[in-house]
Motif scaffolding. Structure first.
Motif, PDB file in Angstrom:
ATOM      1  N   SER A  69     -13.134  -3.893  -4.450  1.00  0.00           N
ATOM      2  CA  SER A  69     -11.947  -4.219  -5.220  1.00  0.00           C
ATOM      3  C   SER A  69     -11.986  -5.656  -5.723  1.00  0.00           C
ATOM      4  O   SER A  69     -12.751  -6.483  -5.228  1.00  0.00           O
ATOM      5  CB  SER A  69     -10.704  -4.021  -4.341  1.00  0.00           C
ATOM      6  N   LYS A  70     -11.135  -5.913  -6.702  1.00  0.00           N
ATOM      7  CA  LYS A  70     -10.916  -7.270  -7.212  1.00  0.00           C
ATOM      8  C   LYS A  70      -9.406  -7.405  -7.387  1.00  0.00           C
ATOM      9  O   LYS A  70      -8.800  -6.630  -8.119  1.00  0.00           O
ATOM     10  CB  LYS A  70     -11.617  -7.482  -8.545  1.00  0.00           C
ATOM     11  N   ILE A  71      -8.810  -8.346  -6.672  1.00  0.00           N
ATOM     12  CA  ILE A  71      -7.357  -8.495  -6.731  1.00  0.00           C
ATOM     13  C   ILE A  71      -6.953  -9.923  -7.075  1.00  0.00           C
ATOM     14  O   ILE A  71      -7.703 -10.866  -6.849  1.00  0.00           O
ATOM     15  CB  ILE A  71      -6.666  -8.060  -5.422  1.00  0.00           C
ATOM     16  N   ILE A  72      -5.759 -10.032  -7.630  1.00  0.00           N
ATOM     17  CA  ILE A  72      -5.185 -11.334  -7.941  1.00  0.00           C
ATOM     18  C   ILE A  72      -3.913 -11.469  -7.118  1.00  0.00           C
ATOM     19  O   ILE A  72      -3.102 -10.545  -7.068  1.00  0.00           O
ATOM     20  CB  ILE A  72      -4.928 -11.486  -9.458  1.00  0.00           C
ATOM     21  N   ALA A  73      -3.786 -12.595  -6.394  1.00  0.00           N
ATOM     22  CA  ALA A  73      -2.651 -12.777  -5.493  1.00  0.00           C
ATOM     23  C   ALA A  73      -2.432 -14.259  -5.217  1.00  0.00           C
ATOM     24  O   ALA A  73      -3.277 -15.098  -5.531  1.00  0.00           O
ATOM     25  CB  ALA A  73      -2.906 -12.029  -4.188  1.00  0.00           C
ATOM     26  N   LYS A  74      -1.301 -14.559  -4.594  1.00  0.00           N
ATOM     27  CA  LYS A  74      -0.969 -15.926  -4.171  1.00  0.00           C
ATOM     28  C   LYS A  74      -1.461 -16.139  -2.743  1.00  0.00           C
ATOM     29  O   LYS A  74      -1.370 -15.256  -1.891  1.00  0.00           O
ATOM     30  CB  LYS A  74       0.540 -16.155  -4.199  1.00  0.00           C
ATOM     31  N   VAL A  75      -1.935 -17.359  -2.473  1.00  0.00           N
ATOM     32  CA  VAL A  75      -2.414 -17.731  -1.145  1.00  0.00           C
ATOM     33  C   VAL A  75      -1.213 -18.062  -0.260  1.00  0.00           C
ATOM     34  O   VAL A  75      -0.361 -18.867  -0.639  1.00  0.00           O
ATOM     35  CB  VAL A  75      -3.366 -18.943  -1.228  1.00  0.00           C
ATOM     36  N   ASN A  76      -1.152 -17.434   0.920  1.00  0.00           N
ATOM     37  CA  ASN A  76      -0.096 -17.739   1.893  1.00  0.00           C
ATOM     38  C   ASN A  76      -0.518 -18.833   2.853  1.00  0.00           C
ATOM     39  O   ASN A  76       0.282 -19.675   3.219  1.00  0.00           O
ATOM     40  CB  ASN A  76       0.282 -16.499   2.700  1.00  0.00           C
ATOM     41  N   CYS A  84     -12.335 -21.523   6.173  1.00  0.00           N
ATOM     42  CA  CYS A  84     -13.214 -20.352   6.339  1.00  0.00           C
ATOM     43  C   CYS A  84     -12.482 -19.017   6.244  1.00  0.00           C
ATOM     44  O   CYS A  84     -13.122 -17.970   6.343  1.00  0.00           O
ATOM     45  CB  CYS A  84     -13.985 -20.453   7.647  1.00  0.00           C
ATOM     46  N   TRP A  85     -11.180 -19.010   6.056  1.00  0.00           N
ATOM     47  CA  TRP A  85     -10.411 -17.790   5.813  1.00  0.00           C
ATOM     48  C   TRP A  85      -9.124 -18.167   5.086  1.00  0.00           C
ATOM     49  O   TRP A  85      -8.733 -19.336   5.056  1.00  0.00           O
ATOM     50  CB  TRP A  85     -10.091 -17.008   7.093  1.00  0.00           C
ATOM     51  N   MET A  86      -8.474 -17.162   4.509  1.00  0.00           N
ATOM     52  CA  MET A  86      -7.156 -17.363   3.906  1.00  0.00           C
ATOM     53  C   MET A  86      -6.401 -16.049   3.967  1.00  0.00           C
ATOM     54  O   MET A  86      -6.999 -14.986   4.142  1.00  0.00           O
ATOM     55  CB  MET A  86      -7.261 -17.867   2.469  1.00  0.00           C
ATOM     56  N   THR A  87      -5.084 -16.134   3.879  1.00  0.00           N
ATOM     57  CA  THR A  87      -4.275 -14.932   3.780  1.00  0.00           C
ATOM     58  C   THR A  87      -3.634 -14.917   2.402  1.00  0.00           C
ATOM     59  O   THR A  87      -3.271 -15.962   1.861  1.00  0.00           O
ATOM     60  CB  THR A  87      -3.183 -14.851   4.867  1.00  0.00           C
ATOM     61  N   LEU A  88      -3.521 -13.710   1.844  1.00  0.00           N
ATOM     62  CA  LEU A  88      -2.934 -13.535   0.521  1.00  0.00           C
ATOM     63  C   LEU A  88      -1.679 -12.678   0.631  1.00  0.00           C
ATOM     64  O   LEU A  88      -1.609 -11.746   1.439  1.00  0.00           O
ATOM     65  CB  LEU A  88      -3.927 -12.856  -0.427  1.00  0.00           C
ATOM     66  N   ASN A  89      -0.704 -12.970  -0.203  1.00  0.00           N
ATOM     67  CA  ASN A  89       0.562 -12.255  -0.246  1.00  0.00           C
ATOM     68  C   ASN A  89       0.407 -10.991  -1.085  1.00  0.00           C
ATOM     69  O   ASN A  89       0.095 -11.068  -2.265  1.00  0.00           O
ATOM     70  CB  ASN A  89       1.623 -13.174  -0.845  1.00  0.00           C
ATOM     71  N   GLU A  91       2.913  -9.057  -1.734  1.00  0.00           N
ATOM     72  CA  GLU A  91       4.225  -8.904  -2.377  1.00  0.00           C
ATOM     73  C   GLU A  91       4.991  -7.671  -1.919  1.00  0.00           C
ATOM     74  O   GLU A  91       5.882  -7.199  -2.614  1.00  0.00           O
ATOM     75  CB  GLU A  91       4.075  -8.916  -3.899  1.00  0.00           C
ATOM     76  N   ASP A  92       4.639  -7.140  -0.750  1.00  0.00           N
ATOM     77  CA  ASP A  92       5.379  -6.005  -0.193  1.00  0.00           C
ATOM     78  C   ASP A  92       5.773  -6.277   1.256  1.00  0.00           C
ATOM     79  O   ASP A  92       6.084  -5.371   2.005  1.00  0.00           O
ATOM     80  CB  ASP A  92       4.549  -4.726  -0.275  1.00  0.00           C
ATOM     81  N   GLY A  93       5.720  -7.556   1.647  1.00  0.00           N
ATOM     82  CA  GLY A  93       6.005  -7.927   3.028  1.00  0.00           C
ATOM     83  C   GLY A  93       4.760  -8.008   3.888  1.00  0.00           C
ATOM     84  O   GLY A  93       4.837  -8.364   5.056  1.00  0.00           O
ATOM     85  N   ASN A  94       3.608  -7.673   3.336  1.00  0.00           N
ATOM     86  CA  ASN A  94       2.346  -7.715   4.078  1.00  0.00           C
ATOM     87  C   ASN A  94       1.418  -8.765   3.488  1.00  0.00           C
ATOM     88  O   ASN A  94       1.547  -9.132   2.324  1.00  0.00           O
ATOM     89  CB  ASN A  94       1.642  -6.351   4.018  1.00  0.00           C
ATOM     90  N   ASP A  95       0.494  -9.210   4.319  1.00  0.00           N
ATOM     91  CA  ASP A  95      -0.562 -10.126   3.903  1.00  0.00           C
ATOM     92  C   ASP A  95      -1.896  -9.414   4.041  1.00  0.00           C
ATOM     93  O   ASP A  95      -2.013  -8.434   4.764  1.00  0.00           O
ATOM     94  CB  ASP A  95      -0.614 -11.362   4.814  1.00  0.00           C
ATOM     95  N   VAL A  96      -2.912  -9.962   3.373  1.00  0.00           N
ATOM     96  CA  VAL A  96      -4.287  -9.505   3.582  1.00  0.00           C
ATOM     97  C   VAL A  96      -5.087 -10.708   4.066  1.00  0.00           C
ATOM     98  O   VAL A  96      -4.974 -11.805   3.521  1.00  0.00           O
ATOM     99  CB  VAL A  96      -4.904  -8.876   2.304  1.00  0.00           C
ATOM    100  N   MET A  97      -5.848 -10.505   5.123  1.00  0.00           N
ATOM    101  CA  MET A  97      -6.701 -11.544   5.705  1.00  0.00           C
ATOM    102  C   MET A  97      -8.038 -11.520   4.990  1.00  0.00           C
ATOM    103  O   MET A  97      -8.748 -10.520   5.011  1.00  0.00           O
ATOM    104  CB  MET A  97      -6.889 -11.271   7.199  1.00  0.00           C
ATOM    105  N   VAL A  98      -8.377 -12.637   4.334  1.00  0.00           N
ATOM    106  CA  VAL A  98      -9.612 -12.737   3.557  1.00  0.00           C
ATOM    107  C   VAL A  98     -10.594 -13.656   4.282  1.00  0.00           C
ATOM    108  O   VAL A  98     -10.258 -14.793   4.616  1.00  0.00           O
ATOM    109  CB  VAL A  98      -9.339 -13.300   2.137  1.00  0.00           C
ATOM    110  N   THR A 112      -2.426 -23.397  -0.524  1.00  0.00           N
ATOM    111  CA  THR A 112      -1.285 -22.525  -0.245  1.00  0.00           C
ATOM    112  C   THR A 112      -0.356 -22.494  -1.454  1.00  0.00           C
ATOM    113  O   THR A 112      -0.024 -23.531  -2.021  1.00  0.00           O
ATOM    114  CB  THR A 112      -0.533 -23.006   1.009  1.00  0.00           C
ATOM    115  N   GLY A 113       0.024 -21.290  -1.864  1.00  0.00           N
ATOM    116  CA  GLY A 113       0.904 -21.112  -3.017  1.00  0.00           C
ATOM    117  C   GLY A 113       0.178 -20.967  -4.344  1.00  0.00           C
ATOM    118  O   GLY A 113       0.786 -20.620  -5.354  1.00  0.00           O
TER     119      GLY A 113
END
Length: 167
Positions: A69-76, A84-89, A91-98, A112-113
């Protein structure tokens, strides 16, 4: 009989086109005016899907499933030790750990943001307690919050081979 069969085929074709167009409307349109800083494998933003669309894909997945996949999102949040990692919003109340493929690149710690495009593999993962504690420490969480981690957690995960950071 032939006319009934033909009518059914026409309805199915028209309905599948409608569903395809609905899905395409969730794809982020091309915009050559946006400037990005690239990390990891060189990628382009074209074809990235919105975070909300990715959230609906995750909801249909089971532990062990994965999709490219390829997604566009805001960094939480971002690892404050080395990026070495980031979480992305989503927009449904969940994050994804990248995390980043083969630990091959890191992200700036002050994003962030900001908006990113990530390319790679999305999957559902169960994170063990020791790894959750490690991430909480990296994020600078309070000792009380770290001590409250007592069971593994199923998470939306993503291993990125390339990231674009919107400047």
């Amino acid at each position: 009989m032939k006319s009934i069969t033909l009518a059914i085929i026409c309805v199915l074709v028209l309905n599948s086109c409608k569903n395809k167009n609905d899905e395409q409307s969730k794809i982020i349109p091309e915009n050559e005016d946006i400037a990005y800083k690239s990390f990891g494998k060189g990628i382009i933003a074209d074809g990235a899907i919105a975070a909300t669309s990715m959230a609906s894909h995750y909801k249909t997945m089971n532990l062990g499933d994965s999709i490219n996949s390829k997604i566009i999102a805001k960094v939480n949040s971002v690892c404050q030790v080395k990026g070495c990692w980031m979480t992305l919003n989503l927009e449904d109340g969940n994050d994804v750990m990248v995390t980043f493929k083969d630990y091959g690149f890191f992200m700036p710690k002050d994003i962030t943001g900001k908006e990113v495009v990530v390319n790679g593999k999305a999957f559902i993962k169960e994170i063990p307690i020791d790894e959750l504690i490690h991430y909480a420490k990296d994020a600078g969480k309070p000792v009380e919050e770290i001590a409250a981690i007592t069971e593994p957690k199923k998470t939306y995960s993503f291993v990125a081979d390339g990231v674009l950071l919107k400047e």
